[in-house]
Motif scaffolding. Structure first.
Motif, PDB file in Angstrom:
ATOM      1  N   LEU A 229      43.466  36.355  37.072  1.00 14.03           N
ATOM      2  CA  LEU A 229      43.096  37.399  38.034  1.00 14.03           C
ATOM      3  C   LEU A 229      44.126  38.526  38.042  1.00 14.03           C
ATOM      4  N   SER A 230      45.411  38.163  37.976  1.00 16.66           N
ATOM      5  CA  SER A 230      46.457  39.189  37.970  1.00 16.66           C
ATOM      6  C   SER A 230      46.314  40.122  36.769  1.00 16.66           C
ATOM      7  N   ALA A 231      45.933  39.576  35.622  1.00 16.82           N
ATOM      8  CA  ALA A 231      45.840  40.361  34.396  1.00 16.82           C
ATOM      9  C   ALA A 231      44.552  41.169  34.315  1.00 16.82           C
ATOM     10  N   LYS A 232      43.448  40.587  34.807  1.00 18.41           N
ATOM     11  CA  LYS A 232      42.141  41.197  34.566  1.00 18.41           C
ATOM     12  C   LYS A 232      41.425  41.688  35.821  1.00 18.41           C
ATOM     13  N   ARG A 233      41.772  41.146  36.978  1.00 16.02           N
ATOM     14  CA  ARG A 233      41.135  41.567  38.231  1.00 16.02           C
ATOM     15  C   ARG A 233      42.199  41.698  39.322  1.00 16.02           C
ATOM     16  N   PRO A 234      43.157  42.604  39.160  1.00 16.75           N
ATOM     17  CA  PRO A 234      44.288  42.690  40.101  1.00 16.75           C
ATOM     18  C   PRO A 234      43.868  43.022  41.532  1.00 16.75           C
ATOM     19  N   VAL A 235      42.849  43.862  41.699  1.00 17.57           N
ATOM     20  CA  VAL A 235      42.411  44.199  43.054  1.00 17.57           C
ATOM     21  C   VAL A 235      41.810  42.971  43.733  1.00 17.57           C
ATOM     22  N   MET A 236      40.964  42.265  43.008  1.00 14.60           N
ATOM     23  CA  MET A 236      40.379  41.044  43.561  1.00 14.60           C
ATOM     24  C   MET A 236      41.464  40.024  43.907  1.00 14.60           C
ATOM     25  N   ARG A 237      42.449  39.909  43.028  1.00 11.79           N
ATOM     26  CA  ARG A 237      43.534  38.962  43.272  1.00 11.79           C
ATOM     27  C   ARG A 237      44.293  39.343  44.531  1.00 11.79           C
ATOM     28  N   TRP A 238      44.553  40.649  44.732  1.00 14.91           N
ATOM     29  CA  TRP A 238      45.264  41.129  45.919  1.00 14.91           C
ATOM     30  C   TRP A 238      44.466  40.818  47.175  1.00 14.91           C
ATOM     31  N   LEU A 239      43.150  41.054  47.133  1.00 18.07           N
ATOM     32  CA  LEU A 239      42.302  40.783  48.300  1.00 18.07           C
ATOM     33  C   LEU A 239      42.271  39.291  48.640  1.00 18.07           C
ATOM     34  N   LEU A 240      42.166  38.449  47.616  1.00 16.76           N
ATOM     35  CA  LEU A 240      42.150  37.001  47.848  1.00 16.76           C
ATOM     36  C   LEU A 240      43.474  36.514  48.422  1.00 16.76           C
ATOM     37  N   ALA A 241      44.578  37.040  47.888  1.00 19.05           N
ATOM     38  CA  ALA A 241      45.901  36.636  48.381  1.00 19.05           C
ATOM     39  C   ALA A 241      46.091  37.069  49.835  1.00 19.05           C
ATOM     40  N   ARG A 242      45.630  38.263  50.175  1.00 21.96           N
ATOM     41  CA  ARG A 242      45.759  38.739  51.557  1.00 21.96           C
ATOM     42  C   ARG A 242      44.893  37.903  52.492  1.00 21.96           C
ATOM     43  N   ALA A 243      43.681  37.592  52.058  1.00 26.81           N
ATOM     44  CA  ALA A 243      42.799  36.764  52.884  1.00 26.81           C
ATOM     45  C   ALA A 243      43.416  35.380  53.125  1.00 26.81           C
ATOM     46  N   ALA A 244      44.055  34.823  52.100  1.00 27.13           N
ATOM     47  CA  ALA A 244      44.693  33.514  52.241  1.00 27.13           C
ATOM     48  C   ALA A 244      45.850  33.584  53.236  1.00 27.13           C
ATOM     49  N   ARG A 245      46.646  34.661  53.180  1.00 27.87           N
ATOM     50  CA  ARG A 245      47.765  34.805  54.123  1.00 27.87           C
ATOM     51  C   ARG A 245      47.270  34.944  55.548  1.00 27.87           C
ATOM     52  N   LEU A 246      46.188  35.697  55.731  1.00 27.11           N
ATOM     53  CA  LEU A 246      45.635  35.865  57.079  1.00 27.11           C
ATOM     54  C   LEU A 246      45.049  34.561  57.598  1.00 27.11           C
ATOM     55  N   ALA A 247      44.410  33.779  56.730  1.00 29.49           N
ATOM     56  CA  ALA A 247      43.750  32.545  57.155  1.00 29.49           C
ATOM     57  C   ALA A 247      44.737  31.419  57.423  1.00 29.49           C
ATOM     58  N   PHE A 248      45.779  31.311  56.595  1.00 35.81           N
ATOM     59  CA  PHE A 248      46.669  30.151  56.671  1.00 35.81           C
ATOM     60  C   PHE A 248      48.074  30.471  57.172  1.00 35.81           C
TER      61      PHE A 248
END
Length: 298
Positions: A229-248
């Protein structure tokens, strides 16, 4: 309207039952006994069967009326019923209660906490198989002895924090349970006599290495996905990481990361910080507080 707290432990146990059923064909949620077994995932079922056989060896002569406290998915209760015992199960989780009814159809299932449970009759044996640690120590021990018939028994198989226990700081130390010193003091003060106690810490400890090996496999998969994801979908990876931080939250995510990648959880750490004891207690005959099973009403 106040938010209802999510029972993460019940969810985890239910998910664990599904995974162990896939791995072994049964829904045992307890440690395995690894004496004379190679500690590999393919032997988990055999190790859990060995644990069950060891526990059954502690039972007084039967048939017995048995209260299975925190009965997991009902595998132990089903075996006890097949041996001719009359079994009641106390389990607070609805999904696990449903599994108990499926795995132990001859048992009576009480979907409630042990603290809230009550019975008009006494039991020959009250059984805690890795459920004792989740109930306040004196509540669990005293109430079990209350519910036992005069001369009846309480059987406890569980993990206790050793005298050498060291808190893990950011990550929780492997194992759990009540402090073993407080447990021994409670046994001294209770209305019962310890007939037999066996320390099986070293024999169950390899279960931790098997579990951690599974988490390492999952961690490797997460690492590869994250790299892609970091290499090919960086925006998606950023959104998923932020969602995980907010949830957990950052602390929970750190602990989860250590479960996936760390080596703090090991059989060596388990043995250092815990004692796994199987204890059989007989209730003193002068402490009857419940009518005996099938007693006539006067």
């Amino acid at each position: 309207m106040p938010k209802r707290k999510i029972d993460t432990r019940a969810i985890g146990l239910d998910a664990g039952a599904g995974f162990i059923r896939w791995l072994t064909g049964a829904e045992n949620l307890h440690y395995g006994l690894w004496t004379d077994l190679e500690p590999v995932a393919g032997n988990v079922g055999k190790a859990q069967e060995a644990y069950t056989e060891r526990l059954l060896g502690f039972l007084p002569e039967g048939p017995l009326s048995i209260l299975d406290i925190g009965g997991g998915a009902g595998e132990m209760a089903g075996k006890l019923a097949d041996l001719g015992h009359r079994v009641d199960i106390v389990v607070p989780s609805r999904p696990l209660a449903e599994r108990c009814r499926a795995n132990a159809p001859d048992a009576r299932v009480h979907e409630t906490t042990f603290e809230a449970f009550d019975s008009d009759t006494a039991f020959d044996l009250c059984l805690f198989s890795e459920s004792f640690q989740y109930i306040p120590l004196r509540v669990a021990l005293d109430k079990a002895l209350q519910l036992a018939a005069p001369g009846g028994h309480v059987l406890i198989a569980d993990c206790f924090r050793s005298e050498n226990f060291e808190p893990g700081g950011e990550t929780r130390t492997v194992g759990g349970g009540h402090p073993v010193g407080k447990f021994r003091a409670a046994l001294e003060a209770c209305a019962g006599d310890v007939l037999r106690q066996e320390d099986v810490t070293e024999a169950v400890a390899p279960s931790i290495d098997i579990e951690q090996g599974l988490f390492h496999v999952l961690g490797d998969a997460v690492t590869h996905i994250d790299a892609e994801l970091s290499a090919k979908r960086p925006v998606m990876r950023w959104l998923l990481a932020r969602a995980a931080r907010l949830a957990f939250g950052r602390r929970r995510l750190y602990r989860l990361d250590r479960r996936f990648r760390g080596n703090e959880r090991s059989s060596t750490a388990f043995v250092r910080n815990n004692r796994y004891l199987v204890t059989l207690i007989r209730k003193e005959r002068g402490h009857a507080v419940r009518p005996e099973p099938n007693a006539a009403t006067v």
